[in-house]
Design a protein around this motif. Structure first.
Motif, PDB file in Angstrom:
ATOM      1  N   ASN A   1      14.947 -10.766   4.763  1.00  0.00           N
ATOM      2  CA  ASN A   1      15.785 -10.455   3.598  1.00  0.00           C
ATOM      3  C   ASN A   1      14.985  -9.731   2.526  1.00  0.00           C
ATOM      4  O   ASN A   1      15.474  -8.768   1.915  1.00  0.00           O
ATOM      5  N   TRP A   2      13.763 -10.192   2.265  1.00  0.00           N
ATOM      6  CA  TRP A   2      12.926  -9.521   1.276  1.00  0.00           C
ATOM      7  C   TRP A   2      12.638  -8.088   1.725  1.00  0.00           C
ATOM      8  O   TRP A   2      12.652  -7.166   0.914  1.00  0.00           O
ATOM      9  N   ALA A   3      12.347  -7.922   3.021  1.00  0.00           N
ATOM     10  CA  ALA A   3      12.042  -6.580   3.542  1.00  0.00           C
ATOM     11  C   ALA A   3      13.250  -5.660   3.394  1.00  0.00           C
ATOM     12  O   ALA A   3      13.090  -4.475   3.102  1.00  0.00           O
ATOM     13  N   LYS A   4      14.451  -6.191   3.591  1.00  0.00           N
ATOM     14  CA  LYS A   4      15.667  -5.390   3.423  1.00  0.00           C
ATOM     15  C   LYS A   4      15.894  -4.991   1.972  1.00  0.00           C
ATOM     16  O   LYS A   4      16.597  -4.015   1.697  1.00  0.00           O
ATOM     17  N   SER A   5      15.322  -5.724   1.043  1.00  0.00           N
ATOM     18  CA  SER A   5      15.540  -5.458  -0.380  1.00  0.00           C
ATOM     19  C   SER A   5      14.666  -4.317  -0.908  1.00  0.00           C
ATOM     20  O   SER A   5      14.887  -3.846  -2.024  1.00  0.00           O
ATOM     21  N   VAL A   6      13.694  -3.877  -0.116  1.00  0.00           N
ATOM     22  CA  VAL A   6      12.750  -2.850  -0.578  1.00  0.00           C
ATOM     23  C   VAL A   6      13.463  -1.522  -0.801  1.00  0.00           C
ATOM     24  O   VAL A   6      14.211  -1.049   0.054  1.00  0.00           O
ATOM     25  N   VAL A   7      13.203  -0.923  -1.954  1.00  0.00           N
ATOM     26  CA  VAL A   7      13.712   0.403  -2.291  1.00  0.00           C
ATOM     27  C   VAL A   7      12.528   1.241  -2.758  1.00  0.00           C
ATOM     28  O   VAL A   7      11.774   0.831  -3.648  1.00  0.00           O
ATOM     29  N   VAL A   8      12.356   2.415  -2.114  1.00  0.00           N
ATOM     30  CA  VAL A   8      11.277   3.324  -2.530  1.00  0.00           C
ATOM     31  C   VAL A   8      11.872   4.634  -3.008  1.00  0.00           C
ATOM     32  O   VAL A   8      12.982   4.988  -2.668  1.00  0.00           O
TER      33      VAL A   8
ATOM     34  N   LEU B   1       0.846  -1.193   0.000  1.00  0.00           N
ATOM     35  CA  LEU B   1       0.000   0.000   0.000  1.00  0.00           C
ATOM     36  C   LEU B   1       0.880   1.240   0.000  1.00  0.00           C
ATOM     37  O   LEU B   1       1.900   1.282   0.689  1.00  0.00           O
ATOM     38  N   LYS B   2       0.462   2.240  -0.747  1.00  0.00           N
ATOM     39  CA  LYS B   2       1.175   3.517  -0.808  1.00  0.00           C
ATOM     40  C   LYS B   2       0.257   4.623  -0.307  1.00  0.00           C
ATOM     41  O   LYS B   2      -0.887   4.728  -0.749  1.00  0.00           O
ATOM     42  N   GLU B   3       0.755   5.451   0.635  1.00  0.00           N
ATOM     43  CA  GLU B   3       0.009   6.605   1.111  1.00  0.00           C
ATOM     44  C   GLU B   3       0.799   7.852   0.730  1.00  0.00           C
ATOM     45  O   GLU B   3       1.796   8.194   1.367  1.00  0.00           O
ATOM     46  N   GLU B   4       0.349   8.519  -0.314  1.00  0.00           N
ATOM     47  CA  GLU B   4       1.061   9.678  -0.833  1.00  0.00           C
ATOM     48  C   GLU B   4       0.968  10.854   0.135  1.00  0.00           C
ATOM     49  O   GLU B   4      -0.068  11.093   0.747  1.00  0.00           O
ATOM     50  N   PHE B   5       2.059  11.597   0.242  1.00  0.00           N
ATOM     51  CA  PHE B   5       2.109  12.767   1.121  1.00  0.00           C
ATOM     52  C   PHE B   5       1.069  13.813   0.728  1.00  0.00           C
ATOM     53  O   PHE B   5       0.579  14.547   1.570  1.00  0.00           O
TER      54      PHE B   5
ATOM     55  N   THR C   1       7.562  11.042  11.130  1.00  0.00           N
ATOM     56  CA  THR C   1       8.622  10.042  11.115  1.00  0.00           C
ATOM     57  C   THR C   1       8.018   8.662  10.872  1.00  0.00           C
ATOM     58  O   THR C   1       6.810   8.466  11.041  1.00  0.00           O
ATOM     59  N   LEU C   2       8.858   7.719  10.501  1.00  0.00           N
ATOM     60  CA  LEU C   2       8.380   6.342  10.347  1.00  0.00           C
ATOM     61  C   LEU C   2       7.799   5.824  11.651  1.00  0.00           C
ATOM     62  O   LEU C   2       6.782   5.128  11.655  1.00  0.00           O
ATOM     63  N   ASP C   3       8.459   6.154  12.768  1.00  0.00           N
ATOM     64  CA  ASP C   3       7.978   5.690  14.068  1.00  0.00           C
ATOM     65  C   ASP C   3       6.582   6.241  14.364  1.00  0.00           C
ATOM     66  O   ASP C   3       5.703   5.501  14.817  1.00  0.00           O
ATOM     67  N   GLU C   4       6.355   7.518  14.097  1.00  0.00           N
ATOM     68  CA  GLU C   4       5.026   8.108  14.314  1.00  0.00           C
ATOM     69  C   GLU C   4       3.995   7.447  13.408  1.00  0.00           C
ATOM     70  O   GLU C   4       2.883   7.127  13.833  1.00  0.00           O
ATOM     71  N   TYR C   5       4.386   7.229  12.178  1.00  0.00           N
ATOM     72  CA  TYR C   5       3.467   6.642  11.205  1.00  0.00           C
ATOM     73  C   TYR C   5       3.059   5.226  11.586  1.00  0.00           C
ATOM     74  O   TYR C   5       1.874   4.891  11.616  1.00  0.00           O
ATOM     75  N   ILE C   6       4.039   4.373  11.903  1.00  0.00           N
ATOM     76  CA  ILE C   6       3.709   2.979  12.208  1.00  0.00           C
ATOM     77  C   ILE C   6       2.914   2.875  13.517  1.00  0.00           C
ATOM     78  O   ILE C   6       2.008   2.053  13.627  1.00  0.00           O
ATOM     79  N   LYS C   7       3.228   3.717  14.486  1.00  0.00           N
ATOM     80  CA  LYS C   7       2.461   3.680  15.735  1.00  0.00           C
ATOM     81  C   LYS C   7       1.003   4.036  15.491  1.00  0.00           C
ATOM     82  O   LYS C   7       0.099   3.447  16.088  1.00  0.00           O
ATOM     83  N   ASN C   8       0.764   4.969  14.575  1.00  0.00           N
ATOM     84  CA  ASN C   8      -0.598   5.333  14.233  1.00  0.00           C
ATOM     85  C   ASN C   8      -1.316   4.184  13.522  1.00  0.00           C
ATOM     86  O   ASN C   8      -2.480   3.900  13.800  1.00  0.00           O
ATOM     87  N   VAL C   9      -0.623   3.499  12.625  1.00  0.00           N
ATOM     88  CA  VAL C   9      -1.208   2.353  11.920  1.00  0.00           C
ATOM     89  C   VAL C   9      -1.535   1.236  12.918  1.00  0.00           C
ATOM     90  O   VAL C   9      -2.622   0.656  12.872  1.00  0.00           O
ATOM     91  N   ILE C  10      -0.616   0.955  13.821  1.00  0.00           N
ATOM     92  CA  ILE C  10      -0.839  -0.089  14.834  1.00  0.00           C
ATOM     93  C   ILE C  10      -2.059   0.250  15.689  1.00  0.00           C
ATOM     94  O   ILE C  10      -2.940  -0.589  15.903  1.00  0.00           O
TER      95      ILE C  10
ATOM     96  N   ASP D   1       7.890  10.808  -1.693  1.00  0.00           N
ATOM     97  CA  ASP D   1       6.535  11.309  -1.906  1.00  0.00           C
ATOM     98  C   ASP D   1       5.449  10.525  -1.176  1.00  0.00           C
ATOM     99  O   ASP D   1       4.269  10.827  -1.323  1.00  0.00           O
ATOM    100  N   ALA D   2       5.847   9.507  -0.393  1.00  0.00           N
ATOM    101  CA  ALA D   2       4.818   8.660   0.222  1.00  0.00           C
ATOM    102  C   ALA D   2       5.398   7.784   1.327  1.00  0.00           C
ATOM    103  O   ALA D   2       6.601   7.534   1.382  1.00  0.00           O
ATOM    104  N   PHE D   3       4.490   7.313   2.180  1.00  0.00           N
ATOM    105  CA  PHE D   3       4.777   6.201   3.081  1.00  0.00           C
ATOM    106  C   PHE D   3       4.306   4.937   2.376  1.00  0.00           C
ATOM    107  O   PHE D   3       3.321   4.953   1.623  1.00  0.00           O
ATOM    108  N   TRP D   4       4.996   3.850   2.614  1.00  0.00           N
ATOM    109  CA  TRP D   4       4.648   2.559   2.039  1.00  0.00           C
ATOM    110  C   TRP D   4       4.479   1.551   3.165  1.00  0.00           C
ATOM    111  O   TRP D   4       5.271   1.540   4.107  1.00  0.00           O
ATOM    112  N   ILE D   5       3.469   0.704   3.043  1.00  0.00           N
ATOM    113  CA  ILE D   5       3.312  -0.445   3.932  1.00  0.00           C
ATOM    114  C   ILE D   5       3.470  -1.683   3.065  1.00  0.00           C
ATOM    115  O   ILE D   5       2.747  -1.864   2.074  1.00  0.00           O
ATOM    116  N   VAL D   6       4.442  -2.521   3.414  1.00  0.00           N
ATOM    117  CA  VAL D   6       4.672  -3.767   2.688  1.00  0.00           C
ATOM    118  C   VAL D   6       4.388  -4.893   3.670  1.00  0.00           C
ATOM    119  O   VAL D   6       5.074  -5.039   4.686  1.00  0.00           O
ATOM    120  N   GLN D   7       3.356  -5.668   3.361  1.00  0.00           N
ATOM    121  CA  GLN D   7       2.923  -6.724   4.272  1.00  0.00           C
ATOM    122  C   GLN D   7       3.222  -8.087   3.646  1.00  0.00           C
ATOM    123  O   GLN D   7       2.806  -8.366   2.524  1.00  0.00           O
TER     124      GLN D   7
END
Length: 172
Positions: free
Chosen positions: A165-172, A79-83, A93-102, A142-148
Motif C-alpha cells: 500500500n505504501w509503495a502504491k502511494s508513491v508519486v514522483v 534514492l534518486k538517479e537524475e536523467f 524503461t523501468l524494466d531495463e533499469y531494475i534489471k540492471n540494478v538487480i 527527470d529521474a529514476f527513483w528507488i524506494v526501499q
C-alpha cells in the motif's frame, strides 16, 4: 561503449549504496509492539511523495539517501538517479533499469510486477535480526527513483500488505 560504461558506473554506484545500507534494520532492538498502528501521514522530499504513518520520522541519512524515514517496525530509504547523469538514461524503461540494478547487486532473479508496481526483495540477517528489503522502482519526468522498504522478517505477514500500500502511494 563510453555511454554503456558511464551508465554501468552510475548503476553500480547506486547498487553499492543499496548494498551498503543492508545493515540498516528498523531498530537495533527487537520491536514487540503493534505493527503499523499509526495514522496515515504524507511525506514529501525533492520531487517524491508517499504516504506512510505518523509513526515514521525523517532522519538524516548517513548513507547518502535522498530521504530516510524510520519507525519502530520499519524503515524507508529513497534514492534518486537524475536523467542528467547519463545521456539517454530517460529512454530506458523501468524494466531495463531494475534489471540492471538487480544484476549490479549480484542477484540472480527477475523483478516482480504486481498491480503496476515493479520491485524485487531479498532477505538479510544483520545485527542478529532477520530483515526483508523490498526495492521498488519508479520513473519520473527527470529521474529514476528507488524506494526501499525494510521490516523484520517476523512481521512479514502483517507488513507485506502495508508495504504494498505504501509503495502504491508513491508519486514522483
Amino acid at each position: 561503449m563510453k555511454k554503456i560504461s558511464v551508465l554501468l558506473l552510475i548503476t553500480l554506484s547506486i547498487s553499492l549504496l543499496l548494498t551498503s545500507c543492508f545493515f540498516i534494520v528498523p531498530t537495533a532492538n527487537v520491536y514487540d509492539g503493534p505493527v503499523d498502528s499509526g495514522k496515515p501521514q504524507e511525506f514529501s522530499k525533492d520531487g517524491i511523495t508517499l504516504t506512510l504513518t505518523d509513526e515514521f520520522i525523517e532522519k538524516e541519512s548517513e548513507r547518502g539517501f535522498d530521504a530516510y524515514y524510520v519507525a519502530p517496525y520499519g524503515a524507508v530509504m529513497i534514492l534518486k538517479e537524475e536523467f542528467a547523469l547519463e545521456e539517454g538514461l530517460e529512454d530506458r524503461t523501468l524494466d531495463e533499469y531494475i534489471k540492471n540494478v538487480i544484476e549490479n547487486n549480484g542477484y540472480d532473479f527477475d523483478p516482480i510486477s504486481n498491480h503496476d508496481l515493479l520491485y524485487y526483495y531479498h532477505d538479510e540477517t544483520m545485527m542478529g535480526q532477520d530483515t526483508r528489503y523490498y526495492s521498488f522502482v519508479y520513473k519520473g519526468n527527470d529521474a529514476f527513483w528507488i524506494v526501499q522498504f525494510s521490516c523484520f522478517s517476523k512481521d512479514l505477514q502483517e507488513m507485506e500488505p502495508q508495504i504494498m500500500n505504501w509503495a502504491k502511494s508513491v508519486v514522483v
